[in-house]
Every structure is written in structure tokens, then in C-alpha cells.
Design a protein around this motif. Structure first.
Motif, PDB file in Angstrom:
ATOM      1  N   GLU A 193      -0.877  -2.516  -7.683  1.00  0.00           N
ATOM      2  CA  GLU A 193      -1.972  -3.273  -7.060  1.00  0.00           C
ATOM      3  C   GLU A 193      -3.306  -2.895  -7.685  1.00  0.00           C
ATOM      4  OE1 GLU A 193      -1.877  -1.885  -2.897  1.00  0.00           O
ATOM      5  OE2 GLU A 193      -1.262  -3.928  -2.439  1.00  0.00           O
TER       6      GLU A 193
ATOM      7  N   ASP B 126      -0.161   1.495  -4.157  1.00  0.00           N
ATOM      8  CA  ASP B 126      -1.522   1.269  -3.676  1.00  0.00           C
ATOM      9  C   ASP B 126      -2.550   1.385  -4.797  1.00  0.00           C
ATOM     10  OD1 ASP B 126      -3.172   0.757  -1.253  1.00  0.00           O
ATOM     11  OD2 ASP B 126      -4.149   2.601  -1.940  1.00  0.00           O
TER      12      ASP B 126
ATOM     13  N   ASP C 200       0.824  -1.215   0.000  1.00  0.00           N
ATOM     14  CA  ASP C 200       0.000   0.000   0.000  1.00  0.00           C
ATOM     15  C   ASP C 200       0.854   1.259   0.000  1.00  0.00           C
ATOM     16  OD1 ASP C 200      -2.043  -1.833   0.275  1.00  0.00           O
ATOM     17  OD2 ASP C 200      -2.279  -1.517   2.413  1.00  0.00           O
TER      18      ASP C 200
HETATM   19 MG    MG Z   1      -4.185  -2.704  -0.047  1.00  0.00          MG
END
Ligand code: MG
Ligand code: C2E
Ligand code: MG
Ligand code: MG
Length: 289
Positions: free
Chosen positions: A237, A203, A181
């Protein structure tokens, strides 16, 4: 009348608070012993190379099976487990299981992807965490360089010396460390120099915004450049669209993770993903070799 109304509202709130307290207590009670009762399982989400689509890693994500067969996501119980002191026990189960399943099931001829495990702040503060990792590696036979520990940025800004010691000790075992993150932790960037990280996970919120905001897109580009300057690998991500994928490829992001590539799935499906990709992609034989 007004008084009556006030009173019934008061009773309504009390009932609601009572119900919430009951639900929370029941969650706590069911959480205690869930590990011993075998109610936890791991789902695995693939992480692939941006340029070739080759699977490079799987992230292990914890699920809690309920008596009715439904699964509860970590967002609903990890914080509670931390508060009531269960995270050590659950975290040990996660590391043991992920290492064992990675070594046995997520290993196919010529292809040995890394396995990423999320580590909670509380776990890192416990001195025996390093031993738990050592034990999991020894019991499973997983080579340390195939294990990656994901630590959220928020934890790292915590300047506690025991965290620094734990991180160097883990690094000394040969496991990889990644920052989860990245960009959400409000921390000073100096920890990038102080701690031995290998990977930076951008993130999901930045990846989402990059599609609609020019500024967010510049931010993602800059994070990738920053990582490259520090010789850190980058993972985006929450990649959900082809546009995001193209944008990340154009900007040199190393690896992708998200629903576009694959959702978190049970171990058998993750193994099938691995085998399927291997048949269709001769380059796969190169991974992990
Ligand atoms: Mg996350
Ligand atoms: P995380 O480590 O950042 O994991 C990524 C989360 O994003 C996962 O949620 C995953 O299912 C979800 N995700 C992946 N790709 C996409 C996408 O394309 N779109 C969207 N909308 N979501 C995507 P999940 O499994 O619910 O886990 C939530 C968080 O719980 C994790 O965030 C991690 O911080 C924590 N967690 C999961 N497993 C464990 C564990 O074993 N131990 C600890 N301490 N924390 C865990
Ligand atoms: Mg993670
Ligand atoms: Mg993450």
C-alpha cells in the motif's frame, strides 16, 4: 488580575468546547440522510501487478460530497458513522454501488479487474451482512470472485465467534477476503491460519520506512516471505516512489497500489485508465480470463 485571567481562559475553553460540540452535532445531522440525498460517491484506485504493471484490481474509496462541491475523506466521518449506527446503511450503499459500477463501467472487453471494498468492523458483526453481499452480487451480476472485501487487522483479532462465522460464510459465497493495513493491528498471527484470507495488504507505514531503515526493509521482506509461505497474495500500500517499486519487485511483492501507479479517481477516469492500459499492453487481455 490572576482571577480575571483564569476566568477569561475558562470562558475561552468553554467557547471552544461548545464550538467543537456544535461542529460534531452538525456533522452527525448532515451524515444522517446523506445516503438518501445521494451525497456519497466512490473513487477508485488501481492495483497493478508488480512485474507487468497490468491493472488487476481497483479499491473503492468512499467520498462525501458537500454542498459547496468539496469532498470529505472517510477518515473524517467513518468513525462517526460507526458511533451513531449509520455504518450499516452506508456500507450497504458502498457494496451495492461498487459492485454495480465494477460490473458495468470497470469492465472492458478482455479485462475484468477485481473490485476491493473496505468493510468496517461494525458491519461484520451484523448477521445480515452476508445477505447484503449476496444481494449486491445478484443485483449487479458481478461474479463473486471479482469482489474482494478488505478487513482491517484490528477487527480480526477480535475473537468473536460471529466474526469467524461471517468470514467463512463470505468465503463460501466465493468472494475474496483481504487483510488491510497488515502489521498495524497488534494481533496474534494465528488468525492467518484460522481464517480464509486470500490477500495481505502491507501497511503504507512499512513501505515508507523501508526506504530509510534497514530494519524496516527486512521487516517488509519477511512479511512477503510469510505471506508466500501461507500462499497469500501480497499488495504493498502507499507506493509513491520508483525506489519503493524496485525494492518491492526485487522482493517478490505481487501487487502495488499507491500514488506512483495512480491516485484514487472518479469512476470515469478509472475506466479510462483501464482502457488506456489495454491499448498499450497486449498482456492485459489475459487478466480475468
Ligand atoms: Mg490504510
Ligand atoms: P485504506 O483502506 O488503507 O485505504 C488506503 C488509503 O490510503 C486511502 O485513503 C488512499 O487514498 C490512501 N492512499 C493510497 N495510496 C497512497 C499513497 O501512495 N500515499 C498516501 N499518502 N496515501 C495513499 P482514504 O481514501 O482517505 O481512506 C482512508 C481509509 O478510510 C481507508 O484506508 C479505509 O480504512 C477507510 N475507508 C475508505 N472507504 C471506506 C468505505 O467505503 N467503508 C469503510 N468502512 N471504510 C472506508
Ligand atoms: Mg483498504
Ligand atoms: Mg489499507
Amino acid at each position: 488580575r490572576a482571577k480575571e485571567q483564569g476566568r477569561s481562559r475558562y470562558e475561552f475553553y468553554t467557547a471552544e468546547i461548545n464550538e467543537r460540540v456544535q461542529r460534531r452535532l452538525s456533522l452527525e445531522n448532515r451524515l444522517r440522510g446523506a445516503a438518501q440525498r445521494g451525497e456519497f460517491l466512490l473513487h477508485y484506485q488501481p492495483v497493478v501487478a508488480t512485474d507487468t504493471g497490468t491493472p488487476v484490481a481497483f479499491e473503492a474509496l468512499l467520498r462525501w460530497r458537500q454542498p459547496d462541491g468539496s469532498l470529505i475523506l472517510p477518515g473524517q466521518f467513518i468513525a462517526v458513522a460507526e458511533e451513531i449506527g449509520l455504518i450499516g446503511e452506508i456500507g450497504d450503499w458502498v457494496i451495492d454501488t461498487a459492485a454495480r459500477e465494477a460490473a458495468s463501467i470497470l469492465t472492458v472487453p478482455g479485462c475484468a479487474p477485481r473490485i476491493a471494498v473496505n468493510v468496517s468492523p461494525r458491519q461484520l458483526r451484523v448477521p445480515c451482512f452476508r445477505e447484503a453481499v449476496t444481494r449486491a452480487l445478484a443485483a449487479s451480476g458481478l461474479p463473486p470472485e471479482r469482489l474482494e472485501l478488505e478487513i482491517t487487522e484490528g477487527v480480526i483479532m477480535d475473537e468473536a465467534p460471529e466474526i469467524a462465522n461471517t468470514l467463512s460464510a463470505l468465503c463460501g459465497l466465493g468472494v475474496r477476503l483481504s487483510i488491510d493495513d497488515f502489521g498495524t493491528g497488534y494481533s496474534s498471527l494465528s488468525y492467518l491460519l484460522r481464517y480464509p484470507f486470500h490477500t495481505l495488504k502491507i501497511d503504507r507505514s512499512f513501505i515508507v520506512d523501508a526506504g530509510s531503515s534497514e530494519a524496516a526493509a527486512r521487516l517488509v521482506e519477511t512479511i512477503i516471505l510469510l505471506a508466500r509461505g501461507l500462499k497469500l497474495e501480497t499488495i504493498a500500500e502507499g507506493v509513491e516512489t520508483e525506489e519503493q517499486c524496485q525494492f518491492l519487485k526485487a522482493n517478490g511483492c505481487d501487487l502495488l497500489q499507491g500514488y506512483l501507479v495512480g491516485r484514487p479517481v472518479p469512476i470515469e477516469e478509472a475506466a479510462a485508465f483501464l482502457r488506456g492500459r489495454q491499448w498499450s499492453d497486449p498482456e492485459l487481455a489475459l487478466i480475468g480470463s
